[in-house]
Scaffold this motif. Sequence first.
Motif, PDB file in Angstrom:
ATOM      1  N   ARG A   1       0.828  -1.202   0.000  1.00 50.76           N
ATOM      2  CA  ARG A   1       0.000   0.000   0.000  1.00 50.76           C
ATOM      3  C   ARG A   1       0.859   1.247   0.000  1.00 50.76           C
ATOM      4  N   LYS A   2       1.901   1.252   0.827  1.00 54.26           N
ATOM      5  CA  LYS A   2       2.777   2.415   0.910  1.00 54.26           C
ATOM      6  C   LYS A   2       3.544   2.628  -0.394  1.00 54.26           C
ATOM      7  N   PHE A   3       4.014   1.544  -0.999  1.00 53.82           N
ATOM      8  CA  PHE A   3       4.717   1.656  -2.286  1.00 53.82           C
ATOM      9  C   PHE A   3       3.806   2.266  -3.342  1.00 53.82           C
ATOM     10  N   ALA A   4       2.543   1.830  -3.354  1.00 58.30           N
ATOM     11  CA  ALA A   4       1.595   2.360  -4.331  1.00 58.30           C
ATOM     12  C   ALA A   4       1.285   3.818  -4.060  1.00 58.30           C
ATOM     13  N   GLU A   5       1.136   4.165  -2.780  1.00 56.05           N
ATOM     14  CA  GLU A   5       0.779   5.536  -2.426  1.00 56.05           C
ATOM     15  C   GLU A   5       1.929   6.499  -2.660  1.00 56.05           C
ATOM     16  N   VAL A   6       3.152   6.066  -2.335  1.00 56.80           N
ATOM     17  CA  VAL A   6       4.300   6.962  -2.476  1.00 56.80           C
ATOM     18  C   VAL A   6       4.530   7.328  -3.945  1.00 56.80           C
ATOM     19  N   ALA A   7       4.110   6.467  -4.845  1.00 60.55           N
ATOM     20  CA  ALA A   7       4.256   6.737  -6.274  1.00 60.55           C
ATOM     21  C   ALA A   7       3.374   7.897  -6.730  1.00 60.55           C
ATOM     22  N   THR A   8       2.378   8.242  -5.916  1.00 58.60           N
ATOM     23  CA  THR A   8       1.478   9.350  -6.267  1.00 58.60           C
ATOM     24  C   THR A   8       1.879  10.662  -5.605  1.00 58.60           C
ATOM     25  N   PHE A   9       2.887  10.640  -4.737  1.00 59.42           N
ATOM     26  CA  PHE A   9       3.279  11.842  -3.991  1.00 59.42           C
ATOM     27  C   PHE A   9       4.084  12.792  -4.881  1.00 59.42           C
ATOM     28  N   ALA A  10       3.690  14.050  -4.881  1.00 56.05           N
ATOM     29  CA  ALA A  10       4.386  15.053  -5.696  1.00 56.05           C
ATOM     30  C   ALA A  10       5.780  15.357  -5.173  1.00 56.05           C
ATOM     31  N   ASN A  11       6.048  15.059  -3.897  1.00 59.33           N
ATOM     32  CA  ASN A  11       7.356  15.372  -3.315  1.00 59.33           C
ATOM     33  C   ASN A  11       8.307  14.178  -3.320  1.00 59.33           C
ATOM     34  N   VAL A  12       7.976  13.137  -4.068  1.00 66.38           N
ATOM     35  CA  VAL A  12       8.842  11.957  -4.183  1.00 66.38           C
ATOM     36  C   VAL A  12       9.188  11.727  -5.648  1.00 66.38           C
TER      37      VAL A  12
END
Length: 216
Positions: A7-18
């Motif tokens: 879940r975290k891997f999928a979510e972090v892919a959507t973060f504008a600051n990553v």
Amino acid sequence: MGKDKLRKFAEVATFANVVQLEAGQAFKGKWANTFFKNEQPVILELACGKGEYTVNLAKLFPEKNFIGVDYKGNRIWRGAKTALEEGITNVGFLRIQIETILEYFAAGEIDEIWITFPDPQPQISREKKRLTHPKFLEKYKTLLSDAGIMHLKTDNDGFYAYTLEQIEGLKLQKKRETTDLYKSNLVDDVLAIKTYYERKYLADSKNINYVEWTFK
């Protein structure tokens, strides 16, 4: 891999600051004006884990830009999410292997580098994996500006001693050092920032080592 990590891997892919892997190469030499959209100095935290140091440094110094670098996206998730939730715009995260860092930053682009509680890689066979091995130090020297500063905080006495040996052997300029940070007179708002692991070490009455050095 557990569901929470996925879940975290999928979510972090959507973060504008990553920024992840090869996508970060597009910012080489222009992180300040392209990623952060300013001309402020850029500071790195290597092996940043959950990014506590990166985020807290960004809070203390809004006039500077901070990038946490780590390969584990499920760890970066925590710091990146905190920064987004709190509206901290001078912080970003880059998910790469640190060995490849010269592919992502230009010579002289960085003003400071923090290494906070890295894996000490105690086995002799893994010495080249230590983040203060000469091969890494040479990369940092390339990345840093002429006045660039290095910082290390670690609970591991062996890794600290190894780092001092490299600093002295390479004739680098040691500025400050202590084998027991919280019993020294060095602690300020910056050095008082504590990571998750640092809190655990302190709870076990472990001493914290710190050294600051430059290459020139």
